[in-house]
Design a protein around this motif. Structure first.
Motif, short mmCIF file in Angstrom:
data_model
loop_
_atom_site.label_atom_id
_atom_site.label_comp_id
_atom_site.label_asym_id
_atom_site.label_seq_id
_atom_site.Cartn_x
_atom_site.Cartn_y
_atom_site.Cartn_z
N ALA A 13 12.09 -29.40 45.48
CA ALA A 13 12.81 -29.03 44.25
C ALA A 13 14.31 -29.16 44.46
CB ALA A 13 12.44 -27.61 43.83
N TYR A 14 14.81 -28.74 45.61
CA TYR A 14 16.24 -28.88 45.89
C TYR A 14 16.62 -30.36 45.90
CZ TYR A 14 20.81 -28.42 47.97
OH TYR A 14 22.17 -28.50 48.18
N MET A 15 15.80 -31.17 46.52
CA MET A 15 16.08 -32.60 46.57
C MET A 15 16.03 -33.23 45.17
SD MET A 15 14.17 -33.59 50.10
CE MET A 15 15.03 -35.14 50.37
N ALA A 16 15.13 -32.75 44.33
CA ALA A 16 15.03 -33.26 42.97
C ALA A 16 16.28 -32.89 42.16
CB ALA A 16 13.78 -32.70 42.29
N ALA A 68 11.26 -37.34 40.51
CA ALA A 68 10.56 -36.04 40.48
C ALA A 68 9.45 -36.00 39.44
CB ALA A 68 11.56 -34.92 40.23
N GLU A 69 9.60 -36.73 38.34
CA GLU A 69 8.55 -36.71 37.32
C GLU A 69 7.32 -37.49 37.74
OE1 GLU A 69 11.57 -39.86 36.08
OE2 GLU A 69 11.69 -37.77 36.72
N LYS A 70 7.39 -38.23 38.84
CA LYS A 70 6.26 -39.02 39.34
C LYS A 70 5.57 -38.36 40.53
CE LYS A 70 7.11 -42.78 36.81
NZ LYS A 70 6.26 -43.22 35.77
N ILE A 71 6.00 -37.15 40.89
CA ILE A 71 5.39 -36.40 42.00
C ILE A 71 4.74 -35.15 41.42
CG2 ILE A 71 5.83 -35.15 44.15
CD1 ILE A 71 8.31 -36.98 44.54
N SER A 72 3.43 -35.03 41.60
CA SER A 72 2.71 -33.88 41.03
C SER A 72 2.57 -32.75 42.05
CB SER A 72 1.32 -34.31 40.56
OG SER A 72 0.46 -34.50 41.66
N LEU A 73 2.33 -31.56 41.52
CA LEU A 73 2.08 -30.41 42.40
C LEU A 73 0.81 -30.64 43.22
CD1 LEU A 73 2.93 -27.24 40.31
CD2 LEU A 73 4.27 -28.38 42.07
N ALA A 74 -0.18 -31.28 42.65
CA ALA A 74 -1.41 -31.56 43.39
C ALA A 74 -1.10 -32.43 44.59
CB ALA A 74 -2.44 -32.25 42.49
N GLU A 75 -0.24 -33.42 44.42
CA GLU A 75 0.13 -34.31 45.52
C GLU A 75 0.91 -33.54 46.60
OE1 GLU A 75 2.36 -38.59 46.21
OE2 GLU A 75 2.54 -37.62 44.26
N ILE A 76 1.80 -32.68 46.18
CA ILE A 76 2.59 -31.89 47.14
C ILE A 76 1.66 -30.99 47.96
CG2 ILE A 76 4.32 -30.05 47.38
CD1 ILE A 76 5.62 -31.23 44.76
N GLU A 126 9.10 -30.70 36.42
CA GLU A 126 8.80 -29.54 35.59
C GLU A 126 8.98 -28.22 36.34
OE1 GLU A 126 5.50 -30.78 32.43
OE2 GLU A 126 5.01 -31.41 34.49
N MET A 127 9.05 -28.28 37.65
CA MET A 127 9.25 -27.09 38.46
C MET A 127 10.73 -26.71 38.59
SD MET A 127 6.34 -25.90 39.28
CE MET A 127 6.72 -24.77 40.61
#
Length: 142
Positions: A13-16, A68-76, A126-127
């Protein structure tokens, strides 16, 4: 979810919030108040799982591998924890000694699938705090 995954999401999130900057492990650790060794460990994991890329050298550092919009929480979560599963039988067949006689296994699989799909629909963008989402949208569209 483990503490390391929680910390990993904070790093991402900081990087985003700083998408155009290459960030060092030390600067990230300082910015988010985590031990440098923890940050370094997570950065390596996230590079290995294609969430980040790193550049060596004087002008090097870490950046998101995708917007960031292309990285999902599921992937993280999957990248840092392994498969998302509420019960052992959702990870791999043969881990639970009662699975052959279990009459609720399919229900757990269905629940697990719903949770995964919900996490897959939430992006890293979104986070971000609401103000950062607005600023990043303006920067990306301008």
């Amino acid at each position: 979810m483990s503490k390391l995954t929680d910390y990993g999401s904070v790093i991402l999130a900081y990087m985003a919030q700083h998408p155009d900057q290459k960030l060092s492990a030390a600067s990230l650790a300082n910015a988010i108040s985590l031990p440098p060794t923890t940050v370094s460990k997570l950065l390596k994991l996230m590079v290995n799982n294609n969430l980040l890329y790193s550049t060596l050298g004087k002008a090097g550092g870490y950046q998101l591998a995708r917007p960031a919009e292309k990285i999902s929480l599921a992937e993280i979560i999957s990248s840092l924890e392994g498969p998302i599963a509420l019960t052992e039988c959702n990870v791999k067949k043969g881990l639970c000694r009662t699975e052959e006689h279990c009459n609720i296994r399919q229900n757990w699989r269905d629940i697990n699938r719903m949770i995964y799909q919900s996490l897959a629909q939430v992006s890293l963008k979104e986070m971000l705090p609401a103000d950062d989402r607005v600023i990043n949208s303006i920067m990306l569209s301008g």
